[in-house]
Write a protein that holds these residues in place. Sequence first.
Motif, PDB file in Angstrom:
ATOM      1  N   GLU A  53       0.826  -1.204   0.000  1.00  0.00           N
ATOM      2  CA  GLU A  53       0.000   0.000   0.000  1.00  0.00           C
ATOM      3  C   GLU A  53       0.864   1.258   0.000  1.00  0.00           C
ATOM      4  O   GLU A  53       0.568   2.254  -0.666  1.00  0.00           O
ATOM      5  CB  GLU A  53      -0.920  -0.013   1.217  1.00  0.00           C
ATOM      6  CG  GLU A  53      -2.161   0.805   0.998  1.00  0.00           C
ATOM      7  CD  GLU A  53      -3.088   0.797   2.215  1.00  0.00           C
ATOM      8  OE1 GLU A  53      -3.837   1.761   2.363  1.00  0.00           O
ATOM      9  OE2 GLU A  53      -3.031  -0.171   3.005  1.00  0.00           O
ATOM     10  N   GLN A  56       2.150   1.805  -3.418  1.00  0.00           N
ATOM     11  CA  GLN A  56       1.109   2.376  -4.269  1.00  0.00           C
ATOM     12  C   GLN A  56       0.984   3.875  -4.056  1.00  0.00           C
ATOM     13  O   GLN A  56       0.856   4.638  -5.005  1.00  0.00           O
ATOM     14  CB  GLN A  56      -0.242   1.729  -3.967  1.00  0.00           C
ATOM     15  CG  GLN A  56      -0.435   0.396  -4.650  1.00  0.00           C
ATOM     16  CD  GLN A  56      -1.725  -0.261  -4.188  1.00  0.00           C
ATOM     17  OE1 GLN A  56      -2.679   0.406  -3.796  1.00  0.00           O
ATOM     18  NE2 GLN A  56      -1.759  -1.568  -4.219  1.00  0.00           N
ATOM     19  N   ALA A  57       1.024   4.272  -2.789  1.00  0.00           N
ATOM     20  CA  ALA A  57       0.947   5.697  -2.479  1.00  0.00           C
ATOM     21  C   ALA A  57       2.123   6.423  -3.118  1.00  0.00           C
ATOM     22  O   ALA A  57       1.979   7.496  -3.694  1.00  0.00           O
ATOM     23  CB  ALA A  57       0.942   5.909  -0.968  1.00  0.00           C
ATOM     24  N   GLN A  61      -0.859   6.609  -6.668  1.00  0.00           N
ATOM     25  CA  GLN A  61      -2.177   6.066  -6.982  1.00  0.00           C
ATOM     26  C   GLN A  61      -3.279   6.641  -6.099  1.00  0.00           C
ATOM     27  O   GLN A  61      -4.445   6.486  -6.404  1.00  0.00           O
ATOM     28  CB  GLN A  61      -2.146   4.539  -6.902  1.00  0.00           C
ATOM     29  CG  GLN A  61      -1.344   3.980  -8.064  1.00  0.00           C
ATOM     30  CD  GLN A  61      -1.133   2.488  -7.981  1.00  0.00           C
ATOM     31  OE1 GLN A  61      -1.575   1.843  -7.053  1.00  0.00           O
ATOM     32  NE2 GLN A  61      -0.466   1.943  -8.971  1.00  0.00           N
ATOM     33  N   PHE A  62      -2.924   7.244  -5.001  1.00  0.00           N
ATOM     34  CA  PHE A  62      -3.910   7.961  -4.203  1.00  0.00           C
ATOM     35  C   PHE A  62      -3.205   9.037  -3.391  1.00  0.00           C
ATOM     36  O   PHE A  62      -1.992   8.998  -3.238  1.00  0.00           O
ATOM     37  CB  PHE A  62      -4.711   7.018  -3.292  1.00  0.00           C
ATOM     38  CG  PHE A  62      -3.865   6.153  -2.404  1.00  0.00           C
ATOM     39  CD1 PHE A  62      -3.440   6.617  -1.167  1.00  0.00           C
ATOM     40  CD2 PHE A  62      -3.497   4.875  -2.814  1.00  0.00           C
ATOM     41  CE1 PHE A  62      -2.666   5.818  -0.348  1.00  0.00           C
ATOM     42  CE2 PHE A  62      -2.717   4.070  -1.991  1.00  0.00           C
ATOM     43  CZ  PHE A  62      -2.299   4.540  -0.760  1.00  0.00           C
ATOM     44  N   ASP A 191      -9.793  11.819   4.256  1.00  0.00           N
ATOM     45  CA  ASP A 191      -9.844  11.676   2.805  1.00  0.00           C
ATOM     46  C   ASP A 191     -11.264  11.522   2.264  1.00  0.00           C
ATOM     47  O   ASP A 191     -11.464  11.233   1.114  1.00  0.00           O
ATOM     48  CB  ASP A 191      -8.965  10.499   2.361  1.00  0.00           C
ATOM     49  CG  ASP A 191      -9.078   9.326   3.308  1.00  0.00           C
ATOM     50  OD1 ASP A 191      -9.966   9.357   4.184  1.00  0.00           O
ATOM     51  OD2 ASP A 191      -8.273   8.389   3.170  1.00  0.00           O
ATOM     52  N   ASP A 192     -12.243  11.729   3.107  1.00  0.00           N
ATOM     53  CA  ASP A 192     -13.609  11.540   2.667  1.00  0.00           C
ATOM     54  C   ASP A 192     -14.412  12.784   3.071  1.00  0.00           C
ATOM     55  O   ASP A 192     -14.327  13.240   4.204  1.00  0.00           O
ATOM     56  CB  ASP A 192     -14.167  10.282   3.361  1.00  0.00           C
ATOM     57  CG  ASP A 192     -15.593   9.988   2.939  1.00  0.00           C
ATOM     58  OD1 ASP A 192     -16.179  10.826   2.228  1.00  0.00           O
ATOM     59  OD2 ASP A 192     -16.105   8.926   3.331  1.00  0.00           O
ATOM     60  N   LYS A 507     -11.968  17.304  -7.242  1.00  0.00           N
ATOM     61  CA  LYS A 507     -13.000  16.425  -7.786  1.00  0.00           C
ATOM     62  C   LYS A 507     -13.654  16.987  -9.041  1.00  0.00           C
ATOM     63  O   LYS A 507     -14.139  16.238  -9.884  1.00  0.00           O
ATOM     64  CB  LYS A 507     -14.116  16.289  -6.733  1.00  0.00           C
ATOM     65  CG  LYS A 507     -14.038  15.105  -5.821  1.00  0.00           C
ATOM     66  CD  LYS A 507     -15.291  15.152  -4.943  1.00  0.00           C
ATOM     67  CE  LYS A 507     -15.492  13.873  -4.170  1.00  0.00           C
ATOM     68  NZ  LYS A 507     -16.710  13.942  -3.349  1.00  0.00           N
TER      69      LYS A 507
END
Lengths: 875, 126
Positions: A53, A56-57, A61-62, A191-192, A507
């Motif tokens: 993970e 990936q970061a 990727q995020f 993050d949300d 977004k």
Amino acid sequence: MFTRLKALFSDIFGQESHQRLGDEEILAEFKKRYHNFRLLLTANKKTLAIMSEMEQAMRGQFVFGMAFVRSQATAASVNVFRIVKHLSEIAPGKYDALFERLKDLQAQITAILARQPQTVATELLLPLEKVGREMSDQVGSKMANLGDIMTRLDLPVPAGFAITSLAYTRFMEDTGLQDEINRLIQAVGADDHSTLLPLCSQIQQMIVTAELPVDVAEAILVGYSELEGKTHPGVRVSLRSSALGEDALGQSFAGQFRSVLNVAPEDLLITYKEIVASKYSPQAVTYRLAKGIPDQDVAMCVGCMAMVHARSGGVAYSRNPLAIRDDEVFIHSAWGLAKTVVDGAVSSDLFVARRGNPPKLVTSQISHKDRIFFCDPLAGVCRQEEGGALAEEPSLTDEEAMRLASIAIRLDETYGEPLDIEWAMDEAREIFLLQCRPLRQMESSGVVRPEGQFGKPLLAGGVTGSPGVAAGPIHRVSRDLDMLTFPPGGVLLSAEAAPRWATLLGKASAVITERGSSAGHLANVAREFGVPALMGLEGAVAALSGKGEVTVDADGLAVYPGRVEGLLALARPVEQDAAAHSPMHAILRDVLDVIAPLNLLDPSAPEFAPEHCRTLHDITRFCHEKSVTEMFRFGQDFHFSKRASKQLKYRVPMKWFFVNLDDGFVHDIKGKYVTMEEIACEPVHSLWDGFIAIPWQGPPPVDGKGLLHIVAHSTVNTNVAQVGDEYAQGNYFMISKHYMCLSSRFGYHFCTVEALVDDRENENYVSFQFKGGAAETQRRTRRARFIGDLLEEYSFRVELQGDEMRAIYAKGPKDLMLDRLRLIGYLLMHTRQMDMVMTNETLVAQYRRKFTEDIDGLLREAGEKHMREVMREEA
Amino acid sequence: MSTCRLLLVDDEAEFIETLGKRLARRGLTVHLANSGQQALDIIAGNELDVVVLDVKMPGMDGIEALQKIKALKPDLEVLMLTAHANVEVAMRGMELGAFDYLMKPVELDELLYKIQDANKKKCLTG
């Protein structure tokens, strides 16, 4: 081999003690070790998942923040500690050196995470006249620039002082507030959008209600009374954020932090805290996250300046923000305070001047300014009023505009870069500078589209806030609640160009506002994010609400219904986000360097030892290998037949050896051999199915070069088995009903297969590691890739490193897991000596086709068989 | 698996009440404590299998509580569950014999598995 191992083991522990143990005690001992072994495997898998993970970061990727890095690093450390601890339970005392290695590595990680930008400020407070440009690391660049303008250029700036980063550190760090905030962010996650808003409001509340350290409060009050001395008693002030790191990476932080105008003396301290708290406004938090800026890099300094009673105010750009080659000066102006222009609340007048001494007015546009924002010095409040008769009047005379242009040009020349200058003019028509920062110019295509080229627009007009073309569904925002429902890729439609919408720019595909201009904060951030923005488009809300998908042409100033592909094709490619090179990534990289690289590749090499573990991954790898060996030895070491290995008999005795960990056999096995029917382990049955499904066609035809290499390398390649070493030519299984671990040497390569297939679907996994071969490195590497590619097709997560391939398939229901084992069984049989033909493209392609066909057939058959069984059970 | 007797310790009362209810629904016997001292009192007076312990608490913090729990009942397994992501504190906890150090937010299933794993271990060494 086992006798050799036994001898070794006895040397260490003394054989006698084992022999005194009864069967029950040995079984209990074994069970304890087996439990530790399973926990070790769980922790091992978890560690690998955490590392993956983090990688990936790293690859972008995020988005992630410091909370992510901290919690991943902590979780990795904890799990590796568990691995070492469980290994120490399996083999007491044998690998204790690992604890020390682990401690070293953890100290390194802690040091990286603790790296804090130290404040260089030695004063809590600095009067503006003592501030220079070089002091931006003490007072933030905003205040440093203003101080410089005041002292060095002698241009009018209101009297005031800066509250430094030392004051901030005293407040946030020394009181433990920052720790609490970090904890909250970790627990809730930022993050949300649905959790972000309440999280931010909770943090801000915490900051505002916290007690200021006494010395900080006192310094601010003393600073204020000195300011009264320079101006007049009870002077109202503005408090502005001036965060450290605002200029990092050329980012503007436009409009994210609070500035409060017309503050009365009794509100100074609470307002200071409010501004510090605005570091955690939703838009600021999302912005930092998107740009990879660690929270700790942003120390909030605050500037306090005497209020200017503004007749008019606005923003001056020393060059055209939307055309790099255009050096004309742009002055935006409105009635009252500059705030209306900056917040995008009203349309503003625009004066454009050509450079020269004096500068010359090229053009001016007087807008309808329906609102005025001003502060009442007596009542102490700021309010908006209807523009009334003034609405259509120019808010500056041409002469005043040219005075501003001269100032802008002088600043531009002094500092050698394009600038964005906030200004105010009082009733005496004196100009004050309130803010000055670098301007990021962008290239607008500034095209004129032939009428009707892309059909009839829904609406046309407005100004370019940020260039580009984009399409998406219209989503109108007017309340904070609308942020929660904002769809990814939506077109943000709003009456005002409010800075708080900036939080949605990660977004949104495009922005349309009725008010505002390219001078506002929202436009600034939109440009930074490369989101097209069409601003000042009158009647947009009424005309576009509920229109579904639209195409926004911020260059051609129009909005079209639906997706206009021809127009979208003209849009320039979006700039790649610089986030991958952000300070956040740098921190993650440093942490990852201590965690992820794998140096211990070859278990038979002398370097495969605790003292050579240079990363957490090395420790993980070492422990996994050793735990398997130790578990396998148990039965022999303890002379314990029930847990000693049994050889598989399938027609003839095979080189498949099994140790029963728990319930891996259907009954106790007396004697030397075990049959497939006596094995209760489901994963082994599936692997076996795949292994025997299709007979091996024998070694591939080897080209001359390949063979030569085998011969040559057989003498030097450490991967090639020593003659007479039993272990080198066998498959060693440890099994329970739901678990299997296979360590194997098949021919010239060795591999491990591990699988847990049980009711906890989330914990299920099948992993396959593979290394070596007899051919030279290049061919071995190619084979690793060949197999890796194949596994990826069946949804394994694959990592390659030289001739080593690591694949894992995690989480899922039983039948999918067992299919993966059939696939691996097939590969074990059929990839033997594949390395020999790896340079022959035609052969490789042929094998690839055959493998895929075989495997698909195999899995289809298994599926059908499974279905038949289910039907039979149901019948 | 036999019933597992669990103690949840966290100064956020609301958090452990909700969590406690969810775990009870999965068949665990759940006790709650809002401070380290309260936890020690409950541990002294009850037979327990696993403790889930917060790290940051006013008064006696989680690390100190862990030390005292281990002194009182060495075989009792303790899971640290916290939002305090700190490598040093985590290592200190592990060295003092915590079974694991989990970070909030944690999925219920994951927590449940950890509790089960810890419980099984305790039964084996006990």
